[in-house]
Design an enzyme around this catalytic site. Structure first.
Site, PDB file in Angstrom:
ATOM      1  CB  ILE A 174      -0.950  -0.007   1.212  1.00 35.01           C
ATOM      2  CG1 ILE A 174      -1.931  -1.170   1.109  1.00 35.01           C
ATOM      3  CG2 ILE A 174      -1.701   1.313   1.309  1.00 35.01           C
ATOM      4  CD1 ILE A 174      -2.774  -1.391   2.348  1.00 35.01           C
ATOM      5  NE  ARG A 255      -6.186  -3.921  11.171  1.00 40.64           N
ATOM      6  CZ  ARG A 255      -6.661  -4.021   9.941  1.00 40.64           C
ATOM      7  NH1 ARG A 255      -6.721  -2.953   9.177  1.00 40.64           N
ATOM      8  NH2 ARG A 255      -7.091  -5.190   9.477  1.00 40.64           N
ATOM      9  CG  ASP A 278     -10.696   4.016   6.673  1.00 41.97           C
ATOM     10  OD1 ASP A 278     -11.896   4.370   6.721  1.00 41.97           O
ATOM     11  OD2 ASP A 278     -10.325   2.932   6.180  1.00 41.97           O
ATOM     12  CD  GLU A 283     -11.950   0.051  13.241  1.00 42.16           C
ATOM     13  OE1 GLU A 283     -12.417  -0.903  12.572  1.00 42.16           O
ATOM     14  OE2 GLU A 283     -10.910   0.642  12.927  1.00 42.16           O
ATOM     15  CG  HIS A 302     -11.554  -0.269   9.122  1.00 37.59           C
ATOM     16  ND1 HIS A 302     -11.057  -0.951  10.208  1.00 37.59           N
ATOM     17  CD2 HIS A 302     -10.750  -0.628   8.078  1.00 37.59           C
ATOM     18  CE1 HIS A 302     -10.022  -1.689   9.849  1.00 37.59           C
ATOM     19  NE2 HIS A 302      -9.821  -1.516   8.554  1.00 37.59           N
TER      20      HIS A 302
END
Length: 339
Positions: A174, A255, A278, A283, A302
């Site tokens: 990424i 993360r 994000d 969560e 997310h």
């Protein structure tokens, strides 16, 4: 009543794969992959999303393998799966499986755990820039202003990414994709030189920086792309974040746990760092969470990985994990049932 999708239900001679809970947007992509399991395994998928562990345990009672996505498996449920069922393979629908399953416990219970790799490189990289662009151009607010009849020139002044310095923490799949997009925007790209193969720098053209504090202090935008594992948990510390200069943009689509607990909220609380996030410590994020009330912060739930292309590649890898398991082979194995 919950819809149940099954393949080859008459083939009771085949092992059973159960997906007891599924995100709505994954239903059609994964159905498209099920033909690859013909004569390998039959599938039972419950077409609703639930994280109720009593329901999950009931639905997988007769399964040989489990497809997991979007919910955490507690240690209690994992014990149930390992000790009271036939399940010896769990395929996680994503990369960061360590956030959702106790891998050490899975190893003790001799349950294979697989994941997917690099399926969302482009999706998450693009979302990184969606957050970045929202911070510098505020298109969401401007859209609301125009529709409210407010043609405010003063509110439209933004920042230009071209010529600005991007510091990447985590130059993997990424991070490397982010570097390529940043180059196209005309940004100067550097990355933390920690356990990064030299060819990643050569391929992306990113400048290696050995000291994390130096990288952070010298960047106009800092973007986090580290995987979560035992080595990276809390690796970005409060002391590191103190090197953010006022006005530096901070993006995290990796993360939240790779940042020292509480450190980011404390730094953002000073009010001088715009941020796009994000991922979060808890969560789903509650409306009264302190991060929701920090000015200058853009939050998304997310969803960086959720695109049509990512779903297609993710589901392909999920099924390949299963075909490999039933053939006695390895594919994307994070924890082996063989110890």
């Amino acid at each position: 009543m919950t819809e149940i999708y099954e393949t080859q239900p008459e083939r009771t001679d085949l092992p059973l794969v159960v997906m007891p809970s599924v995100l709505q947007s994954m239903i059609e992509p994964i159905k498209a992959q099920f033909p690859a399991l013909r004569d390998v395994a039959r599938v039972r998928m419950f077409e609703e999303f639930t994280s109720d562990e009593s329901v999950l345990a009931e639905r997988v009672a007769d399964a040989d393998a489990l497809l997991v996505g979007g919910y955490h498996i507690s240690d209690d449920l994992l014990h149930t799966l390992g000790e009271r069922s036939r399940i010896k393979c769990i395929v996680f629908c994503g990369t960061g499986v360590a956030s959702y399953i106790n891998l050490d416990l899975a190893r003790t219970l001799k349950i294979r755990v697989c994941n997917a790799e690099h399926y969302g490189d482009h999706a998450v990289a693009e979302h990184t820039f969606a957050l970045m662009l929202e911070l510098v151009r505020r298109t969401g607010q401007l859209d609301a202003d125009v529709k409210a009849g407010n043609w405010a020139w003063a509110g439209g002044d933004g920042l230009q990414l071209a010529g600005r310095k991007l510091g990447i923490i985590g130059l993997g799949g990424i991070g490397s994709t982010v570097a390529g997009i940043a180059k196209a925007f005309g940004m100067e790209v550097s990355a933390w030189n920690s356990h990064v193969p030299a060819e990643h720098f050569a391929r992306t053209g990113a400048h290696p920086v050995d000291d994390l504090n130096e990288l952070i202090a010298g960047s106009d935008v800092v973007s986090v792309h580290l995987p979560l594992n035992d080595a990276t948990r809390g690796i970005v510390t409060a002391e590191n974040l103190e090197h953010l200069r006022p006005g530096t943009l901070f993006i995290n689509t990796a993360r939240s746990e790779v940042i020292e607990s509480g450190a980011l909220l404390a730094r953002l609380g000073k009010g001088d760092i715009p941020a796009g996030l994000d991922v979060f410590d808890h969560e789903p994020l509650a409306a009264d969470d302190p991060i929701c009330h920090v000015p200058g912060v853009v939050l998304t739930p997310h969803v960086g990985w959720r695109t049509d292309g990512a779903f297609k590649e993710l589901t392909r890898q999920m099924i390949q994990c299963l075909t490999a398991y039933f053939a006695g082979e390895d594919y994307n194995v994070v924890v082996s049932e063989r110890g």
